[in-house]
Design a protein around this motif. Structure first.
Motif, PDB file in Angstrom:
ATOM      1  N   LEU A  91     -14.930 -42.591  65.522  1.00  0.00           N
ATOM      2  CA  LEU A  91     -15.898 -41.521  65.729  1.00  0.00           C
ATOM      3  C   LEU A  91     -15.167 -40.209  65.985  1.00  0.00           C
ATOM      4  O   LEU A  91     -14.283 -40.131  66.840  1.00  0.00           O
ATOM      5  N   LEU A  92     -15.556 -39.212  65.210  1.00  0.00           N
ATOM      6  CA  LEU A  92     -15.009 -37.867  65.338  1.00  0.00           C
ATOM      7  C   LEU A  92     -16.138 -36.940  65.750  1.00  0.00           C
ATOM      8  O   LEU A  92     -17.289 -37.171  65.390  1.00  0.00           O
ATOM      9  N   GLU A  93     -15.811 -35.884  66.477  1.00  0.00           N
ATOM     10  CA  GLU A  93     -16.821 -34.863  66.747  1.00  0.00           C
ATOM     11  C   GLU A  93     -17.055 -34.104  65.451  1.00  0.00           C
ATOM     12  O   GLU A  93     -16.110 -33.716  64.767  1.00  0.00           O
ATOM     13  N   ALA A  94     -18.315 -33.929  65.115  1.00  0.00           N
ATOM     14  CA  ALA A  94     -18.657 -33.204  63.887  1.00  0.00           C
ATOM     15  C   ALA A  94     -18.453 -31.705  64.102  1.00  0.00           C
ATOM     16  O   ALA A  94     -18.436 -31.211  65.231  1.00  0.00           O
ATOM     17  N   ALA A  95     -18.308 -31.000  63.010  1.00  0.00           N
ATOM     18  CA  ALA A  95     -18.126 -29.552  63.060  1.00  0.00           C
ATOM     19  C   ALA A  95     -19.391 -28.874  63.574  1.00  0.00           C
ATOM     20  O   ALA A  95     -20.501 -29.411  63.455  1.00  0.00           O
ATOM     21  N   ALA A  96     -19.225 -27.695  64.131  1.00  0.00           N
ATOM     22  CA  ALA A  96     -20.370 -26.908  64.581  1.00  0.00           C
ATOM     23  C   ALA A  96     -21.310 -26.692  63.398  1.00  0.00           C
ATOM     24  O   ALA A  96     -20.870 -26.434  62.278  1.00  0.00           O
ATOM     25  N   GLY A  97     -22.577 -26.855  63.632  1.00  0.00           N
ATOM     26  CA  GLY A  97     -23.566 -26.664  62.579  1.00  0.00           C
ATOM     27  C   GLY A  97     -23.848 -27.902  61.752  1.00  0.00           C
ATOM     28  O   GLY A  97     -24.714 -27.878  60.885  1.00  0.00           O
ATOM     29  N   ALA A  98     -23.122 -29.001  61.996  1.00  0.00           N
ATOM     30  CA  ALA A  98     -23.376 -30.247  61.260  1.00  0.00           C
ATOM     31  C   ALA A  98     -24.701 -30.842  61.724  1.00  0.00           C
ATOM     32  O   ALA A  98     -25.184 -30.552  62.820  1.00  0.00           O
ATOM     33  N   ALA A  99     -25.263 -31.695  60.900  1.00  0.00           N
ATOM     34  CA  ALA A  99     -26.561 -32.302  61.196  1.00  0.00           C
ATOM     35  C   ALA A  99     -26.508 -33.282  62.371  1.00  0.00           C
ATOM     36  O   ALA A  99     -27.543 -33.629  62.929  1.00  0.00           O
ATOM     37  N   THR A 100     -25.325 -33.736  62.732  1.00  0.00           N
ATOM     38  CA  THR A 100     -25.165 -34.688  63.833  1.00  0.00           C
ATOM     39  C   THR A 100     -23.999 -34.247  64.723  1.00  0.00           C
ATOM     40  O   THR A 100     -23.176 -33.434  64.324  1.00  0.00           O
ATOM     41  N   ARG A 101     -23.957 -34.817  65.926  1.00  0.00           N
ATOM     42  CA  ARG A 101     -22.883 -34.476  66.865  1.00  0.00           C
ATOM     43  C   ARG A 101     -21.582 -35.201  66.531  1.00  0.00           C
ATOM     44  O   ARG A 101     -20.493 -34.700  66.763  1.00  0.00           O
ATOM     45  N   TYR A 102     -21.715 -36.439  65.994  1.00  0.00           N
ATOM     46  CA  TYR A 102     -20.554 -37.267  65.667  1.00  0.00           C
ATOM     47  C   TYR A 102     -20.665 -37.758  64.237  1.00  0.00           C
ATOM     48  O   TYR A 102     -21.755 -37.878  63.679  1.00  0.00           O
ATOM     49  N   ILE A 103     -19.511 -38.082  63.663  1.00  0.00           N
ATOM     50  CA  ILE A 103     -19.467 -38.710  62.348  1.00  0.00           C
ATOM     51  C   ILE A 103     -18.520 -39.898  62.457  1.00  0.00           C
ATOM     52  O   ILE A 103     -17.474 -39.822  63.098  1.00  0.00           O
TER      53      ILE A 103
END
Length: 141
Positions: A91-103
């Motif tokens: 699990l990675l933190e998603a980029a700012a503005g991504a549809a989810t908090r994690y990917i």
């Protein structure tokens, strides 16, 4: 994490050295790593919800939030990740503005860390994956 990153003589590693330490994983193209500072959490191979589609495997419930999970070997090497003892969801933190908090990225051979492996260039792949995040399934009742 500081205790984990102590040098052999008890000296703390510099920030630059910390960024070279990576989570080892195995792709069809070879063994590589993801820098530890990019990894938020490791999860075991889990039951996912939603309908798999191409690179997308499904949704992982993580601390009450849904994280889309993609098959990293399929993304990089165009072949599915083999199920094995060392298969994990990274699990990675998603980029700012991504549809989810994690990917989440499913990868094989995730067994330890190393400082001498080539780093996978995540930024070459993540922007594409952000565009492939489907609508999550309806909330569980």
């Amino acid at each position: 994490m500081t205790g984990f990153l102590q040098g052999l003589r008890g000296e703390a590693l510099t920030t630059a050295a910390q960024h070279r330490i990576g989570l080892r994983l195995k792709l069809d193209s070879g063994v590589c790593s993801i820098p530890l500072h990019r990894v938020h959490h490791l999860a075991g191979f889990a039951t996912l919800t939603g309908e798999p589609d191409d690179y997308f495997l499904g949704w992982l419930r993580f601390h009450g939030e849904r994280a889309p999970v993609f098959d990293l070997n399929r993304v990089v090497c165009d072949a599915p990740t083999a199920e094995s003892f060392g298969s994990r969801i990274i699990l990675l933190e998603a980029a700012a503005g991504a549809a989810t908090r994690y990917i989440g990225l499913l990868a094989a051979g995730v067994t330890d860390t190393a400082a001498d492996l080539p780093e996978l260039e995540l930024d070459d792949y993540l922007p594409m994956l952000y565009t492939l995040i489907p609508e999550p399934p309806a909330e569980d009742a």
